[in-house]
Each structure stands twice: as C-alpha cells, then as structure tokens.
Design an enzyme around this catalytic site. Structure first.
Site, PDB file in Angstrom:
ATOM      1  CG  ASP A  60      32.859  44.878  29.897  1.00 25.17           C
ATOM      2  OD1 ASP A  60      32.872  44.679  31.136  1.00 25.17           O
ATOM      3  OD2 ASP A  60      33.891  44.857  29.203  1.00 25.17           O
ATOM      4  CE1 TYR A 155      35.550  38.062  44.008  1.00 19.05           C
ATOM      5  CE2 TYR A 155      36.285  36.847  45.936  1.00 19.05           C
ATOM      6  CZ  TYR A 155      35.295  37.202  45.055  1.00 19.05           C
ATOM      7  OH  TYR A 155      34.029  36.696  45.221  1.00 19.05           O
ATOM      8  CE  LYS A 159      32.769  40.072  45.105  1.00 22.23           C
ATOM      9  NZ  LYS A 159      31.498  40.474  44.437  1.00 22.23           N
TER      10      LYS A 159
END
Length: 254
Positions: A60, A155, A159
């Site tokens: 993980d 997100y 990024k």
C-alpha cells in the site's frame, strides 16, 4: 518488444512498476518483460495476478511504511533498480461534484497515492541509481489536467504536482545520469475506468474535449505502455524533464 535486429534492448535492466497488475500497469510490465527486463510489479492486493514472468509483491504505497516495504522488496528481489514506473494512481469523484466540499481525507488520499507515493519511493531508490550513474524514472500523470472538473479537483491537483515534481527531480538528477519524465494518458480502455470516465464527462462541461479523440478511438493500455517503454529505454537517453501526452490528440496543451 524487440528491436529490428532482434536484440532485447532492456536485457539486464531491473524494473519496478507500481499498479502493475492490470490495465496500463500490466501492459507496461509485459512490454518491459518482452524487452528483456527483470520486472517487479506491485499492487495493493492480489485480486488481479501480475503478468506471467514478473515478480509480484503487495504494497500500500499510500503510506510511508508501504513505500519503505516496497523499496526493500525491490532491492531484495531485483538486487537494485534501473527503471521505476510510477503507474499507481486514481481518485474517487467527489459525490457533491464540488471542489469546495472535497474532504481533507479525500485530499490526503489523492495526494498520497498520486504524488507522495512517488516522492517517497524515489527518495528511497534514487540514491542507488545515483551511485550506479544511471536510471530512468517515468511518472504516469494524466492528459486531462487543463479541463476544470470540480469533482476531480483533488486528483488533478495531485497530478499537476507530480508533473512539477518530475521537472524539478529531472533537473537535480541529470548530472548523475538519471532521467525523469512524465507521461499523460488520455482516455484509455482499462478495467474500472468506464465509471470514472462517465462521471468525468458529466462534470466536464467546458473542457473542449471531443466525444471521440481526433485519432478516432480511445486508447488501449498498450498505446501507453509503448510510450513508457521508449522513455524507460536508452533510445530516450537524451530525454529528461519532459511531459509526453499520449491521448489521441484529445487534450492539446498550449
């Protein structure tokens, strides 16, 4: 993949691929194996088996302990690392379709998986690359950074941070012979991706994205993997600090 003269041009190279058990990651693993590399793939679970021929470990990488365990497994399994492909990523759409209501937990999870996992893992593996005087790191970002999509603000921000970090790391590591590049996939047919694309489209009202990419089809995982293979290989030996968009022309950047 082999070169025209039949040689396997990554023979002797050792590669680590995160998120390497399905979709783009699995395609990358297969390409690297076909080119002769020794590959360790990782994912959070054993739900999907890694491509045949690759070593596999669960990790993980959203956590510091997970990245440390993965770095240790890479050293023990491969004896060192020449190529790192940071493919693991993703985020759930905010249910309220709002950048304002994204919770701290949602933000932290997106940052951990899409940015900090790469930062932490690189910090553990880069010293070995520096010592050997060579290496290639490929960060998988996204081509769809510019369209404002409130439900995916966490997100997109993570990024965007990954791309900025890639350029800074590339500048630092270039003198030691280690190359760092980022690659942005566009709309790609992957397991589990359809629901995300549907949600993205419902919130993406001003993106300028076409219903079909200009090249006439959505991408396939192997389209992305081919570009990753190039950036990871010595054929891209004079390329570092760049961003490659692999999106069929759907999201042009100025």
């Amino acid at each position: 993949m082999t070169l025209e003269n039949g040689t396997r041009h990554l023979s002797g190279k050792r590669a680590l691929v995160t998120g390497g058990s399905r979709g783009i990651g699995a395609a990358v693993v297969r390409r690297l194996l076909d080119a002769g590399a020794q590959v360790l793939a990782t994912a959070r679970s054993t739900t999907y088996p890694a491509p045949e021929g690759a070593a596999f470990v669960t990790a993980d990488i959203r956590t510091e302990a997970g990245t440390r365990a993965l770095a240790t497994a890479a050293r023990e399994t491969l004896g060192g690392v020449d190529i790192v492909v940071h493919n693991a990523g993703g985020a759930r759409a905010n249910e309220g379709a709002s950048a304002v209501t994204i919770s701290d937990d949602e933000w932290q999870d997106a940052l951990n998986l899409n940015l900090l996992a790469a930062v932490r893992l690189n910090s553990l593996l880069v010293p070995g690359m520096r010592e050997q005087g060579s290496g290639a790191i490929v960060h998988i970002s996204t081509a769809a950074l510019l369209p404002p999509v409130p439900a995916f603000a966490h997100y997109q921000a993570a990024k965007a941070g990954l791309e900025s970090y890639s350029r800074a790391l590339a500048a630092e590591l270039a003198p030691s012979g280690v190359r760092v590049n980022a690659l942005g996939p566009g709309r790609t047919a992957t397991p589990g991706g359809e629901e995300t694309r549907r949600r993205w489209a419902s919130d993406d009202t001003e993106s300028g994205a076409t219903s079909t990419p200009p090249l006439g089809r959505e991408g396939r995982p192997d389209d992305i993997a081919a570009a990753v293979l190039f950036l990871a290989s010595d054929e891209a030996g004079w390329i570092t600090g760049t961003y490659f968009s692999v999106d069929g022309g759907e999201y042009p950047r100025n």
